[in-house]
Design a protein around this motif. Sequence first.
Motif, short mmCIF file in Angstrom:
data_model
loop_
_atom_site.label_atom_id
_atom_site.label_comp_id
_atom_site.label_asym_id
_atom_site.label_seq_id
_atom_site.Cartn_x
_atom_site.Cartn_y
_atom_site.Cartn_z
N UNK A 453 0.83 -1.20 0.00
CA UNK A 453 0.00 0.00 0.00
C UNK A 453 0.88 1.26 0.00
N UNK A 454 1.94 1.27 0.80
CA UNK A 454 2.84 2.43 0.86
C UNK A 454 3.62 2.60 -0.45
N UNK A 455 4.03 1.47 -1.07
CA UNK A 455 4.77 1.55 -2.33
C UNK A 455 3.89 2.13 -3.43
N UNK A 456 2.59 1.75 -3.43
CA UNK A 456 1.69 2.30 -4.44
C UNK A 456 1.55 3.81 -4.27
N UNK A 457 1.42 4.27 -3.01
CA UNK A 457 1.31 5.71 -2.78
C UNK A 457 2.64 6.43 -3.04
N UNK A 460 2.83 7.15 -6.51
CA UNK A 460 1.99 8.28 -6.87
C UNK A 460 2.63 9.61 -6.45
N UNK A 461 3.11 9.67 -5.19
CA UNK A 461 3.60 10.94 -4.64
C UNK A 461 5.11 11.11 -4.81
N UNK A 462 5.82 10.07 -5.22
CA UNK A 462 7.26 10.08 -5.44
C UNK A 462 8.00 10.53 -4.17
#
Length: 600
Positions: A453-457, A460-462
Amino acid sequence: MRLIQIINDIRLKRKLSLIFITVAVLPLLISGIYLTNKLREVMVSNAFEQASDNVERVQKRTAEVINVALDISYQLSNDNRMKSIASRSYDSYNEVIQTYRQYTDIRDYVRLYKEIKAIRLYASNPTMLNNWEFMQPDEQTTKEAWYVSALNKKGLAGWGYIQDERDQKHYLSLVRKINLDDLKNESVLVINVNSDLLNSILSQESFATMIVDDSNNIVAANRPDLYGKNLSAVHAESNMLWQSEGSFDAVMNGKNSKVVIANLNPQNSWNGLRIISIFTISDIVHDANAVIRISAFVVGGCLVIAVLLVYASASLITGRLLRLSKHMSQVGTLSWDSYLDLDGKDEIGQLSRQFNALVHRISQLMFEVEESNQQKQLLLQKQNDIKFKMLASQVNPHFLFNTLESIRMEAHLRGEEDLAQAVWQLSILIRNSLEVGSRQIPLSEELNMVRCYLELHKFRFEDRLQYKMEIDPATEGIEIPPLIIQPLVENSILHGLDRKEDPTLITVRTRLNDHGELFVEIQDDGAGIPPKKMKDLTMRLMDSEEPGNRIGLRNVNDRLQLTYGQGARLSIESEEGRGTCITFCIPKKGVEPVVFSDNR
């Protein structure tokens, strides 16, 4: 035949009324008038004799009870040890306590005689301690009428309704003066009579019976609403208040009554008690057994005649009702074609015709219901066919995962490693979410979902999103409910990252504390939560339902408390501009590590 037809044409209500008046009312009215006059004469005579006997019996039994207190007062008035204890001067409290401990006569009297509730001696001795047996009279006690009277009556016993300082209840009590070491050193002995015993004596009486003192205080009664009241507040009859003995007529609560009074003057007493019994006409019904036998004979003869008349009339009614009953039984077997024909214009004839119409209507409704059910069944079948076709057209999870895998491989072949990694993590996150059930999962699986979940965000947010996971290896095998940590991380991103331009660091920590409890912490240095919004968030945790489509903090908090108790609830701390920290602790009884096999 003509008479029968006329009877059948009479309305059923008039018919039953006529039968009742002819068979029941007239005979019973005639016999009732005769028997009532006889009954009243016998009842009043018998009740008066019974009340007199009851009063005499209560007088004797009450005398037996209070004579015990009187005898004990004589013995204590000659008890030199008690006088010595009450009159001597003590040098210390220990000496007083030791003396009280050695003297057990008063306690023995209370223990051995059920007629006695308590005994206490009031003596003016400043060196003496109050122990509910030897009492130092205060100023209020010395002004009481019973205390003053006891000192003035020179050793005579008195009876009054006195309050006990120990339990603040009133008891019928004996009071008398006792001289201690000399004529000037006086004391007052008080012996409480057992009120429960007096009430039990009166409870055996069928009439309202009470015992009153010379101040008209009701010290015992067989009616709970009378006990403890003053006679003047309950019965304002002047003869009852002041007449010492005898009987007289009175009106009590609007009813003619008879009052019987007996006086009880114990030996060597300056006052006494009165036993009062009251009965009304309603209290003496059971005393008319002889008259009841006569009335039973008369009423029995009337009933015989009534039964014959009722039977003749009922035969006409029941015969037609029996035909109606048989026809109803036939209809009960679903025979809708039967027809009932009962002659007469009364209610039974009308009922038969209405019943025929009802059977015809039910037959029509049954046919309509069958047609309606067939239509509903056909419609339901078509709806099920549509549902089946709609379900068949839905995208199943295997198709979704295969599609995501194809996208990931295409991105990998084109050298888009970041995109391929994001698709792979999304695939894992969706698969794990679909496979979540009611069972608990190891903490390591939950942390893998959080990491995806954190890697996906982060994709997104780099660089705006940084995270680190400080995981104690000893905690990875502990089983917890699924989707417990991920919603908390989502909250940190929602309230921390989205409202902050600078990079935000989210830290996930797990460890075992000194008590063996699992401690989980999700901390961020984001924008924090304003006080007003923090208050709203706290209120949402307390609400029964949280609005929105997310799993939500309320759901996590409820599941933790339902699984592990109140000690596992969420703790949220936030400061605007400095970040938010959410923690929870799973108690030791819920921390059971899972042992993984080698081929997991």
